[in-house]
Design a protein around this motif. Structure first.
Motif, PDB file in Angstrom:
ATOM      1  N   MET A  98       0.854  -1.183   0.000  1.00 37.54           N
ATOM      2  CA  MET A  98       0.000   0.000   0.000  1.00 37.54           C
ATOM      3  C   MET A  98       0.892   1.234   0.000  1.00 37.54           C
ATOM      4  N   LEU A  99       0.623   2.151  -0.934  1.00 40.08           N
ATOM      5  CA  LEU A  99       1.499   3.309  -1.087  1.00 40.08           C
ATOM      6  C   LEU A  99       1.446   4.254   0.115  1.00 40.08           C
ATOM      7  N   GLU A 100       0.318   4.300   0.775  1.00 37.96           N
ATOM      8  CA  GLU A 100       0.213   5.158   1.960  1.00 37.96           C
ATOM      9  C   GLU A 100       1.298   4.796   2.979  1.00 37.96           C
ATOM     10  N   ASP A 101       1.488   3.516   3.194  1.00 43.44           N
ATOM     11  CA  ASP A 101       2.519   3.072   4.133  1.00 43.44           C
ATOM     12  C   ASP A 101       3.921   3.356   3.602  1.00 43.44           C
ATOM     13  N   LYS A 102       4.119   3.169   2.286  1.00 42.50           N
ATOM     14  CA  LYS A 102       5.435   3.445   1.696  1.00 42.50           C
ATOM     15  C   LYS A 102       5.807   4.916   1.837  1.00 42.50           C
ATOM     16  N   VAL A 103       4.840   5.790   1.592  1.00 45.47           N
ATOM     17  CA  VAL A 103       5.100   7.231   1.718  1.00 45.47           C
ATOM     18  C   VAL A 103       5.466   7.561   3.163  1.00 45.47           C
ATOM     19  N   ARG A 104       4.696   7.052   4.103  1.00 47.74           N
ATOM     20  CA  ARG A 104       4.952   7.294   5.522  1.00 47.74           C
ATOM     21  C   ARG A 104       6.345   6.808   5.914  1.00 47.74           C
ATOM     22  N   GLU A 105       6.686   5.595   5.513  1.00 45.22           N
ATOM     23  CA  GLU A 105       8.000   5.041   5.842  1.00 45.22           C
ATOM     24  C   GLU A 105       9.124   5.852   5.206  1.00 45.22           C
ATOM     25  N   PHE A 106       8.926   6.229   3.933  1.00 48.31           N
ATOM     26  CA  PHE A 106       9.944   7.003   3.228  1.00 48.31           C
ATOM     27  C   PHE A 106      10.198   8.343   3.911  1.00 48.31           C
ATOM     28  N   LEU A 107       9.123   9.039   4.250  1.00 45.45           N
ATOM     29  CA  LEU A 107       9.283  10.359   4.876  1.00 45.45           C
ATOM     30  C   LEU A 107       9.876  10.238   6.275  1.00 45.45           C
ATOM     31  N   LYS A 108       9.424   9.263   7.040  1.00 47.69           N
ATOM     32  CA  LYS A 108       9.964   9.107   8.389  1.00 47.69           C
ATOM     33  C   LYS A 108      11.429   8.684   8.367  1.00 47.69           C
ATOM     34  N   LYS A 109      11.790   7.851   7.420  1.00 46.74           N
ATOM     35  CA  LYS A 109      13.179   7.392   7.321  1.00 46.74           C
ATOM     36  C   LYS A 109      14.119   8.515   6.896  1.00 46.74           C
ATOM     37  N   ASN A 110      13.684   9.330   5.933  1.00 45.29           N
ATOM     38  CA  ASN A 110      14.574  10.330   5.343  1.00 45.29           C
ATOM     39  C   ASN A 110      14.378  11.761   5.861  1.00 45.29           C
ATOM     40  N   PHE A 111      13.191  12.055   6.372  1.00 41.81           N
ATOM     41  CA  PHE A 111      12.906  13.439   6.777  1.00 41.81           C
ATOM     42  C   PHE A 111      12.135  13.496   8.093  1.00 41.81           C
ATOM     43  N   GLU A 112      12.460  12.654   9.008  1.00 43.31           N
ATOM     44  CA  GLU A 112      11.703  12.593  10.263  1.00 43.31           C
ATOM     45  C   GLU A 112      11.645  13.948  10.969  1.00 43.31           C
ATOM     46  N   GLU A 113      12.754  14.689  10.943  1.00 44.47           N
ATOM     47  CA  GLU A 113      12.791  15.978  11.622  1.00 44.47           C
ATOM     48  C   GLU A 113      11.942  17.030  10.918  1.00 44.47           C
ATOM     49  N   ALA A 114      11.559  16.782   9.686  1.00 46.34           N
ATOM     50  CA  ALA A 114      10.775  17.752   8.919  1.00 46.34           C
ATOM     51  C   ALA A 114       9.281  17.584   9.092  1.00 46.34           C
ATOM     52  N   ILE A 115       8.850  16.444   9.559  1.00 49.01           N
ATOM     53  CA  ILE A 115       7.417  16.153   9.641  1.00 49.01           C
ATOM     54  C   ILE A 115       6.836  16.744  10.929  1.00 49.01           C
ATOM     55  N   VAL A 116       5.841  17.564  10.772  1.00 52.01           N
ATOM     56  CA  VAL A 116       5.131  18.124  11.919  1.00 52.01           C
ATOM     57  C   VAL A 116       4.057  17.145  12.365  1.00 52.01           C
ATOM     58  N   ARG A 117       3.269  16.676  11.399  1.00 51.30           N
ATOM     59  CA  ARG A 117       2.269  15.660  11.695  1.00 51.30           C
ATOM     60  C   ARG A 117       1.689  15.111  10.398  1.00 51.30           C
ATOM     61  N   GLU A 118       1.073  13.942  10.529  1.00 50.35           N
ATOM     62  CA  GLU A 118       0.386  13.329   9.398  1.00 50.35           C
ATOM     63  C   GLU A 118      -1.112  13.484   9.618  1.00 50.35           C
ATOM     64  N   ASP A 119      -1.828  13.631   8.538  1.00 45.79           N
ATOM     65  CA  ASP A 119      -3.275  13.766   8.622  1.00 45.79           C
ATOM     66  C   ASP A 119      -3.898  12.873   7.547  1.00 45.79           C
ATOM     67  N   ASN A 120      -5.091  12.420   7.837  1.00 46.99           N
ATOM     68  CA  ASN A 120      -5.808  11.630   6.841  1.00 46.99           C
ATOM     69  C   ASN A 120      -7.277  11.998   6.939  1.00 46.99           C
ATOM     70  N   PHE A 121      -7.770  12.669   5.901  1.00 44.31           N
ATOM     71  CA  PHE A 121      -9.161  13.098   5.874  1.00 44.31           C
ATOM     72  C   PHE A 121      -9.820  12.482   4.648  1.00 44.31           C
ATOM     73  N   ARG A 122     -10.829  11.657   4.874  1.00 44.55           N
ATOM     74  CA  ARG A 122     -11.559  10.977   3.796  1.00 44.55           C
ATOM     75  C   ARG A 122     -10.610  10.226   2.864  1.00 44.55           C
ATOM     76  N   ASN A 123      -9.717   9.471   3.493  1.00 47.97           N
ATOM     77  CA  ASN A 123      -8.750   8.643   2.772  1.00 47.97           C
ATOM     78  C   ASN A 123      -7.761   9.455   1.931  1.00 47.97           C
ATOM     79  N   GLN A 124      -7.574  10.716   2.283  1.00 50.02           N
ATOM     80  CA  GLN A 124      -6.590  11.547   1.598  1.00 50.02           C
ATOM     81  C   GLN A 124      -5.434  11.789   2.558  1.00 50.02           C
ATOM     82  N   GLN A 125      -4.303  11.170   2.274  1.00 57.14           N
ATOM     83  CA  GLN A 125      -3.132  11.298   3.128  1.00 57.14           C
ATOM     84  C   GLN A 125      -2.465  12.655   2.920  1.00 57.14           C
TER      85      GLN A 125
END
Length: 172
Positions: free
Chosen positions: A1-28
């Motif tokens: 599932m790409l949602e998980d891949k995106v999350r893993e990619f961003l956390k692995k490479n840019f963890e310090e840049a992420i303020v928070r994740e949101d998901n509204f009506r299946n829109q990541q």
């Protein structure tokens, strides 16, 4: 599932840049820090498993007077799309009223040029490094940014060059 891949990619490479994740009506979507926008966009486009090769849209919000304003008055939203995976992702950046600037992404997606000009023209967000940041929608003589919540409302249509000799009617 790409949602998980995106999350893993961003956390692995840019963890310090992420303020928070949101998901509204299946829109990541991810809220990210302004200083990391360019690097994240470049990486999301270049990553072979993700390939966000299309920047569909850039838009902005003005949170003036809302409880959300405490995180920054302005929000710039980047709508990315992966043709390979048929997946849409939103990157959101909050900007303070005192410094509504953000790096341009025109060197990553050329299509960002006019989108950034539109956001600049209507909301007053400055895109640092933009090759031609000038008005694109409003008349040159119009002062201010019409989509800001503190822009004074009037009942008169702006006069453009096409109707210069036939001024629009005033709405009563």
């Amino acid at each position: 599932m790409l949602e998980d891949k995106v999350r893993e990619f961003l956390k692995k490479n840019f963890e310090e840049a992420i303020v928070r994740e949101d998901n509204f009506r299946n829109q990541q979507s991810f809220y990210i820090k302004r200083d990391y926008l360019y690097d994240i966009c470049r990486a999301l486009k270049a990553e072979p498993e993700l390939e966000f090769v299309i920047l569909s849209d850039i838009c902005s919000l003005d949170w003036l007077g809302d409880v959300e304003e405490k995180e920054g008055r302005f929000e710039v939203i980047y709508n990315l799309y992966s043709l390979k995976s048929k997946y849409r992702l939103l990157l959101k950046v909050r900007l303070a009223e005192s410094d509504p600037t953000i790096d341009t992404v025109t060197t990553i997606w050329q299509g960002a040029n006019w989108m950034e000009r539109e956001v600049f023209d209507l909301m007053g967000i400055t895109f640092v490094g933009h090759p031609d940041l000038r008005k694109i929608v409003t008349p040159d003589e119009l002062e201010g940014y019409p989509l800001r919540k503190d822009y004074p409302l009037t009942y008169e249509m702006p006069q453009f060059s096409y109707n210069k000799n036939e001024p629009p009617e005033v709405i009563l």
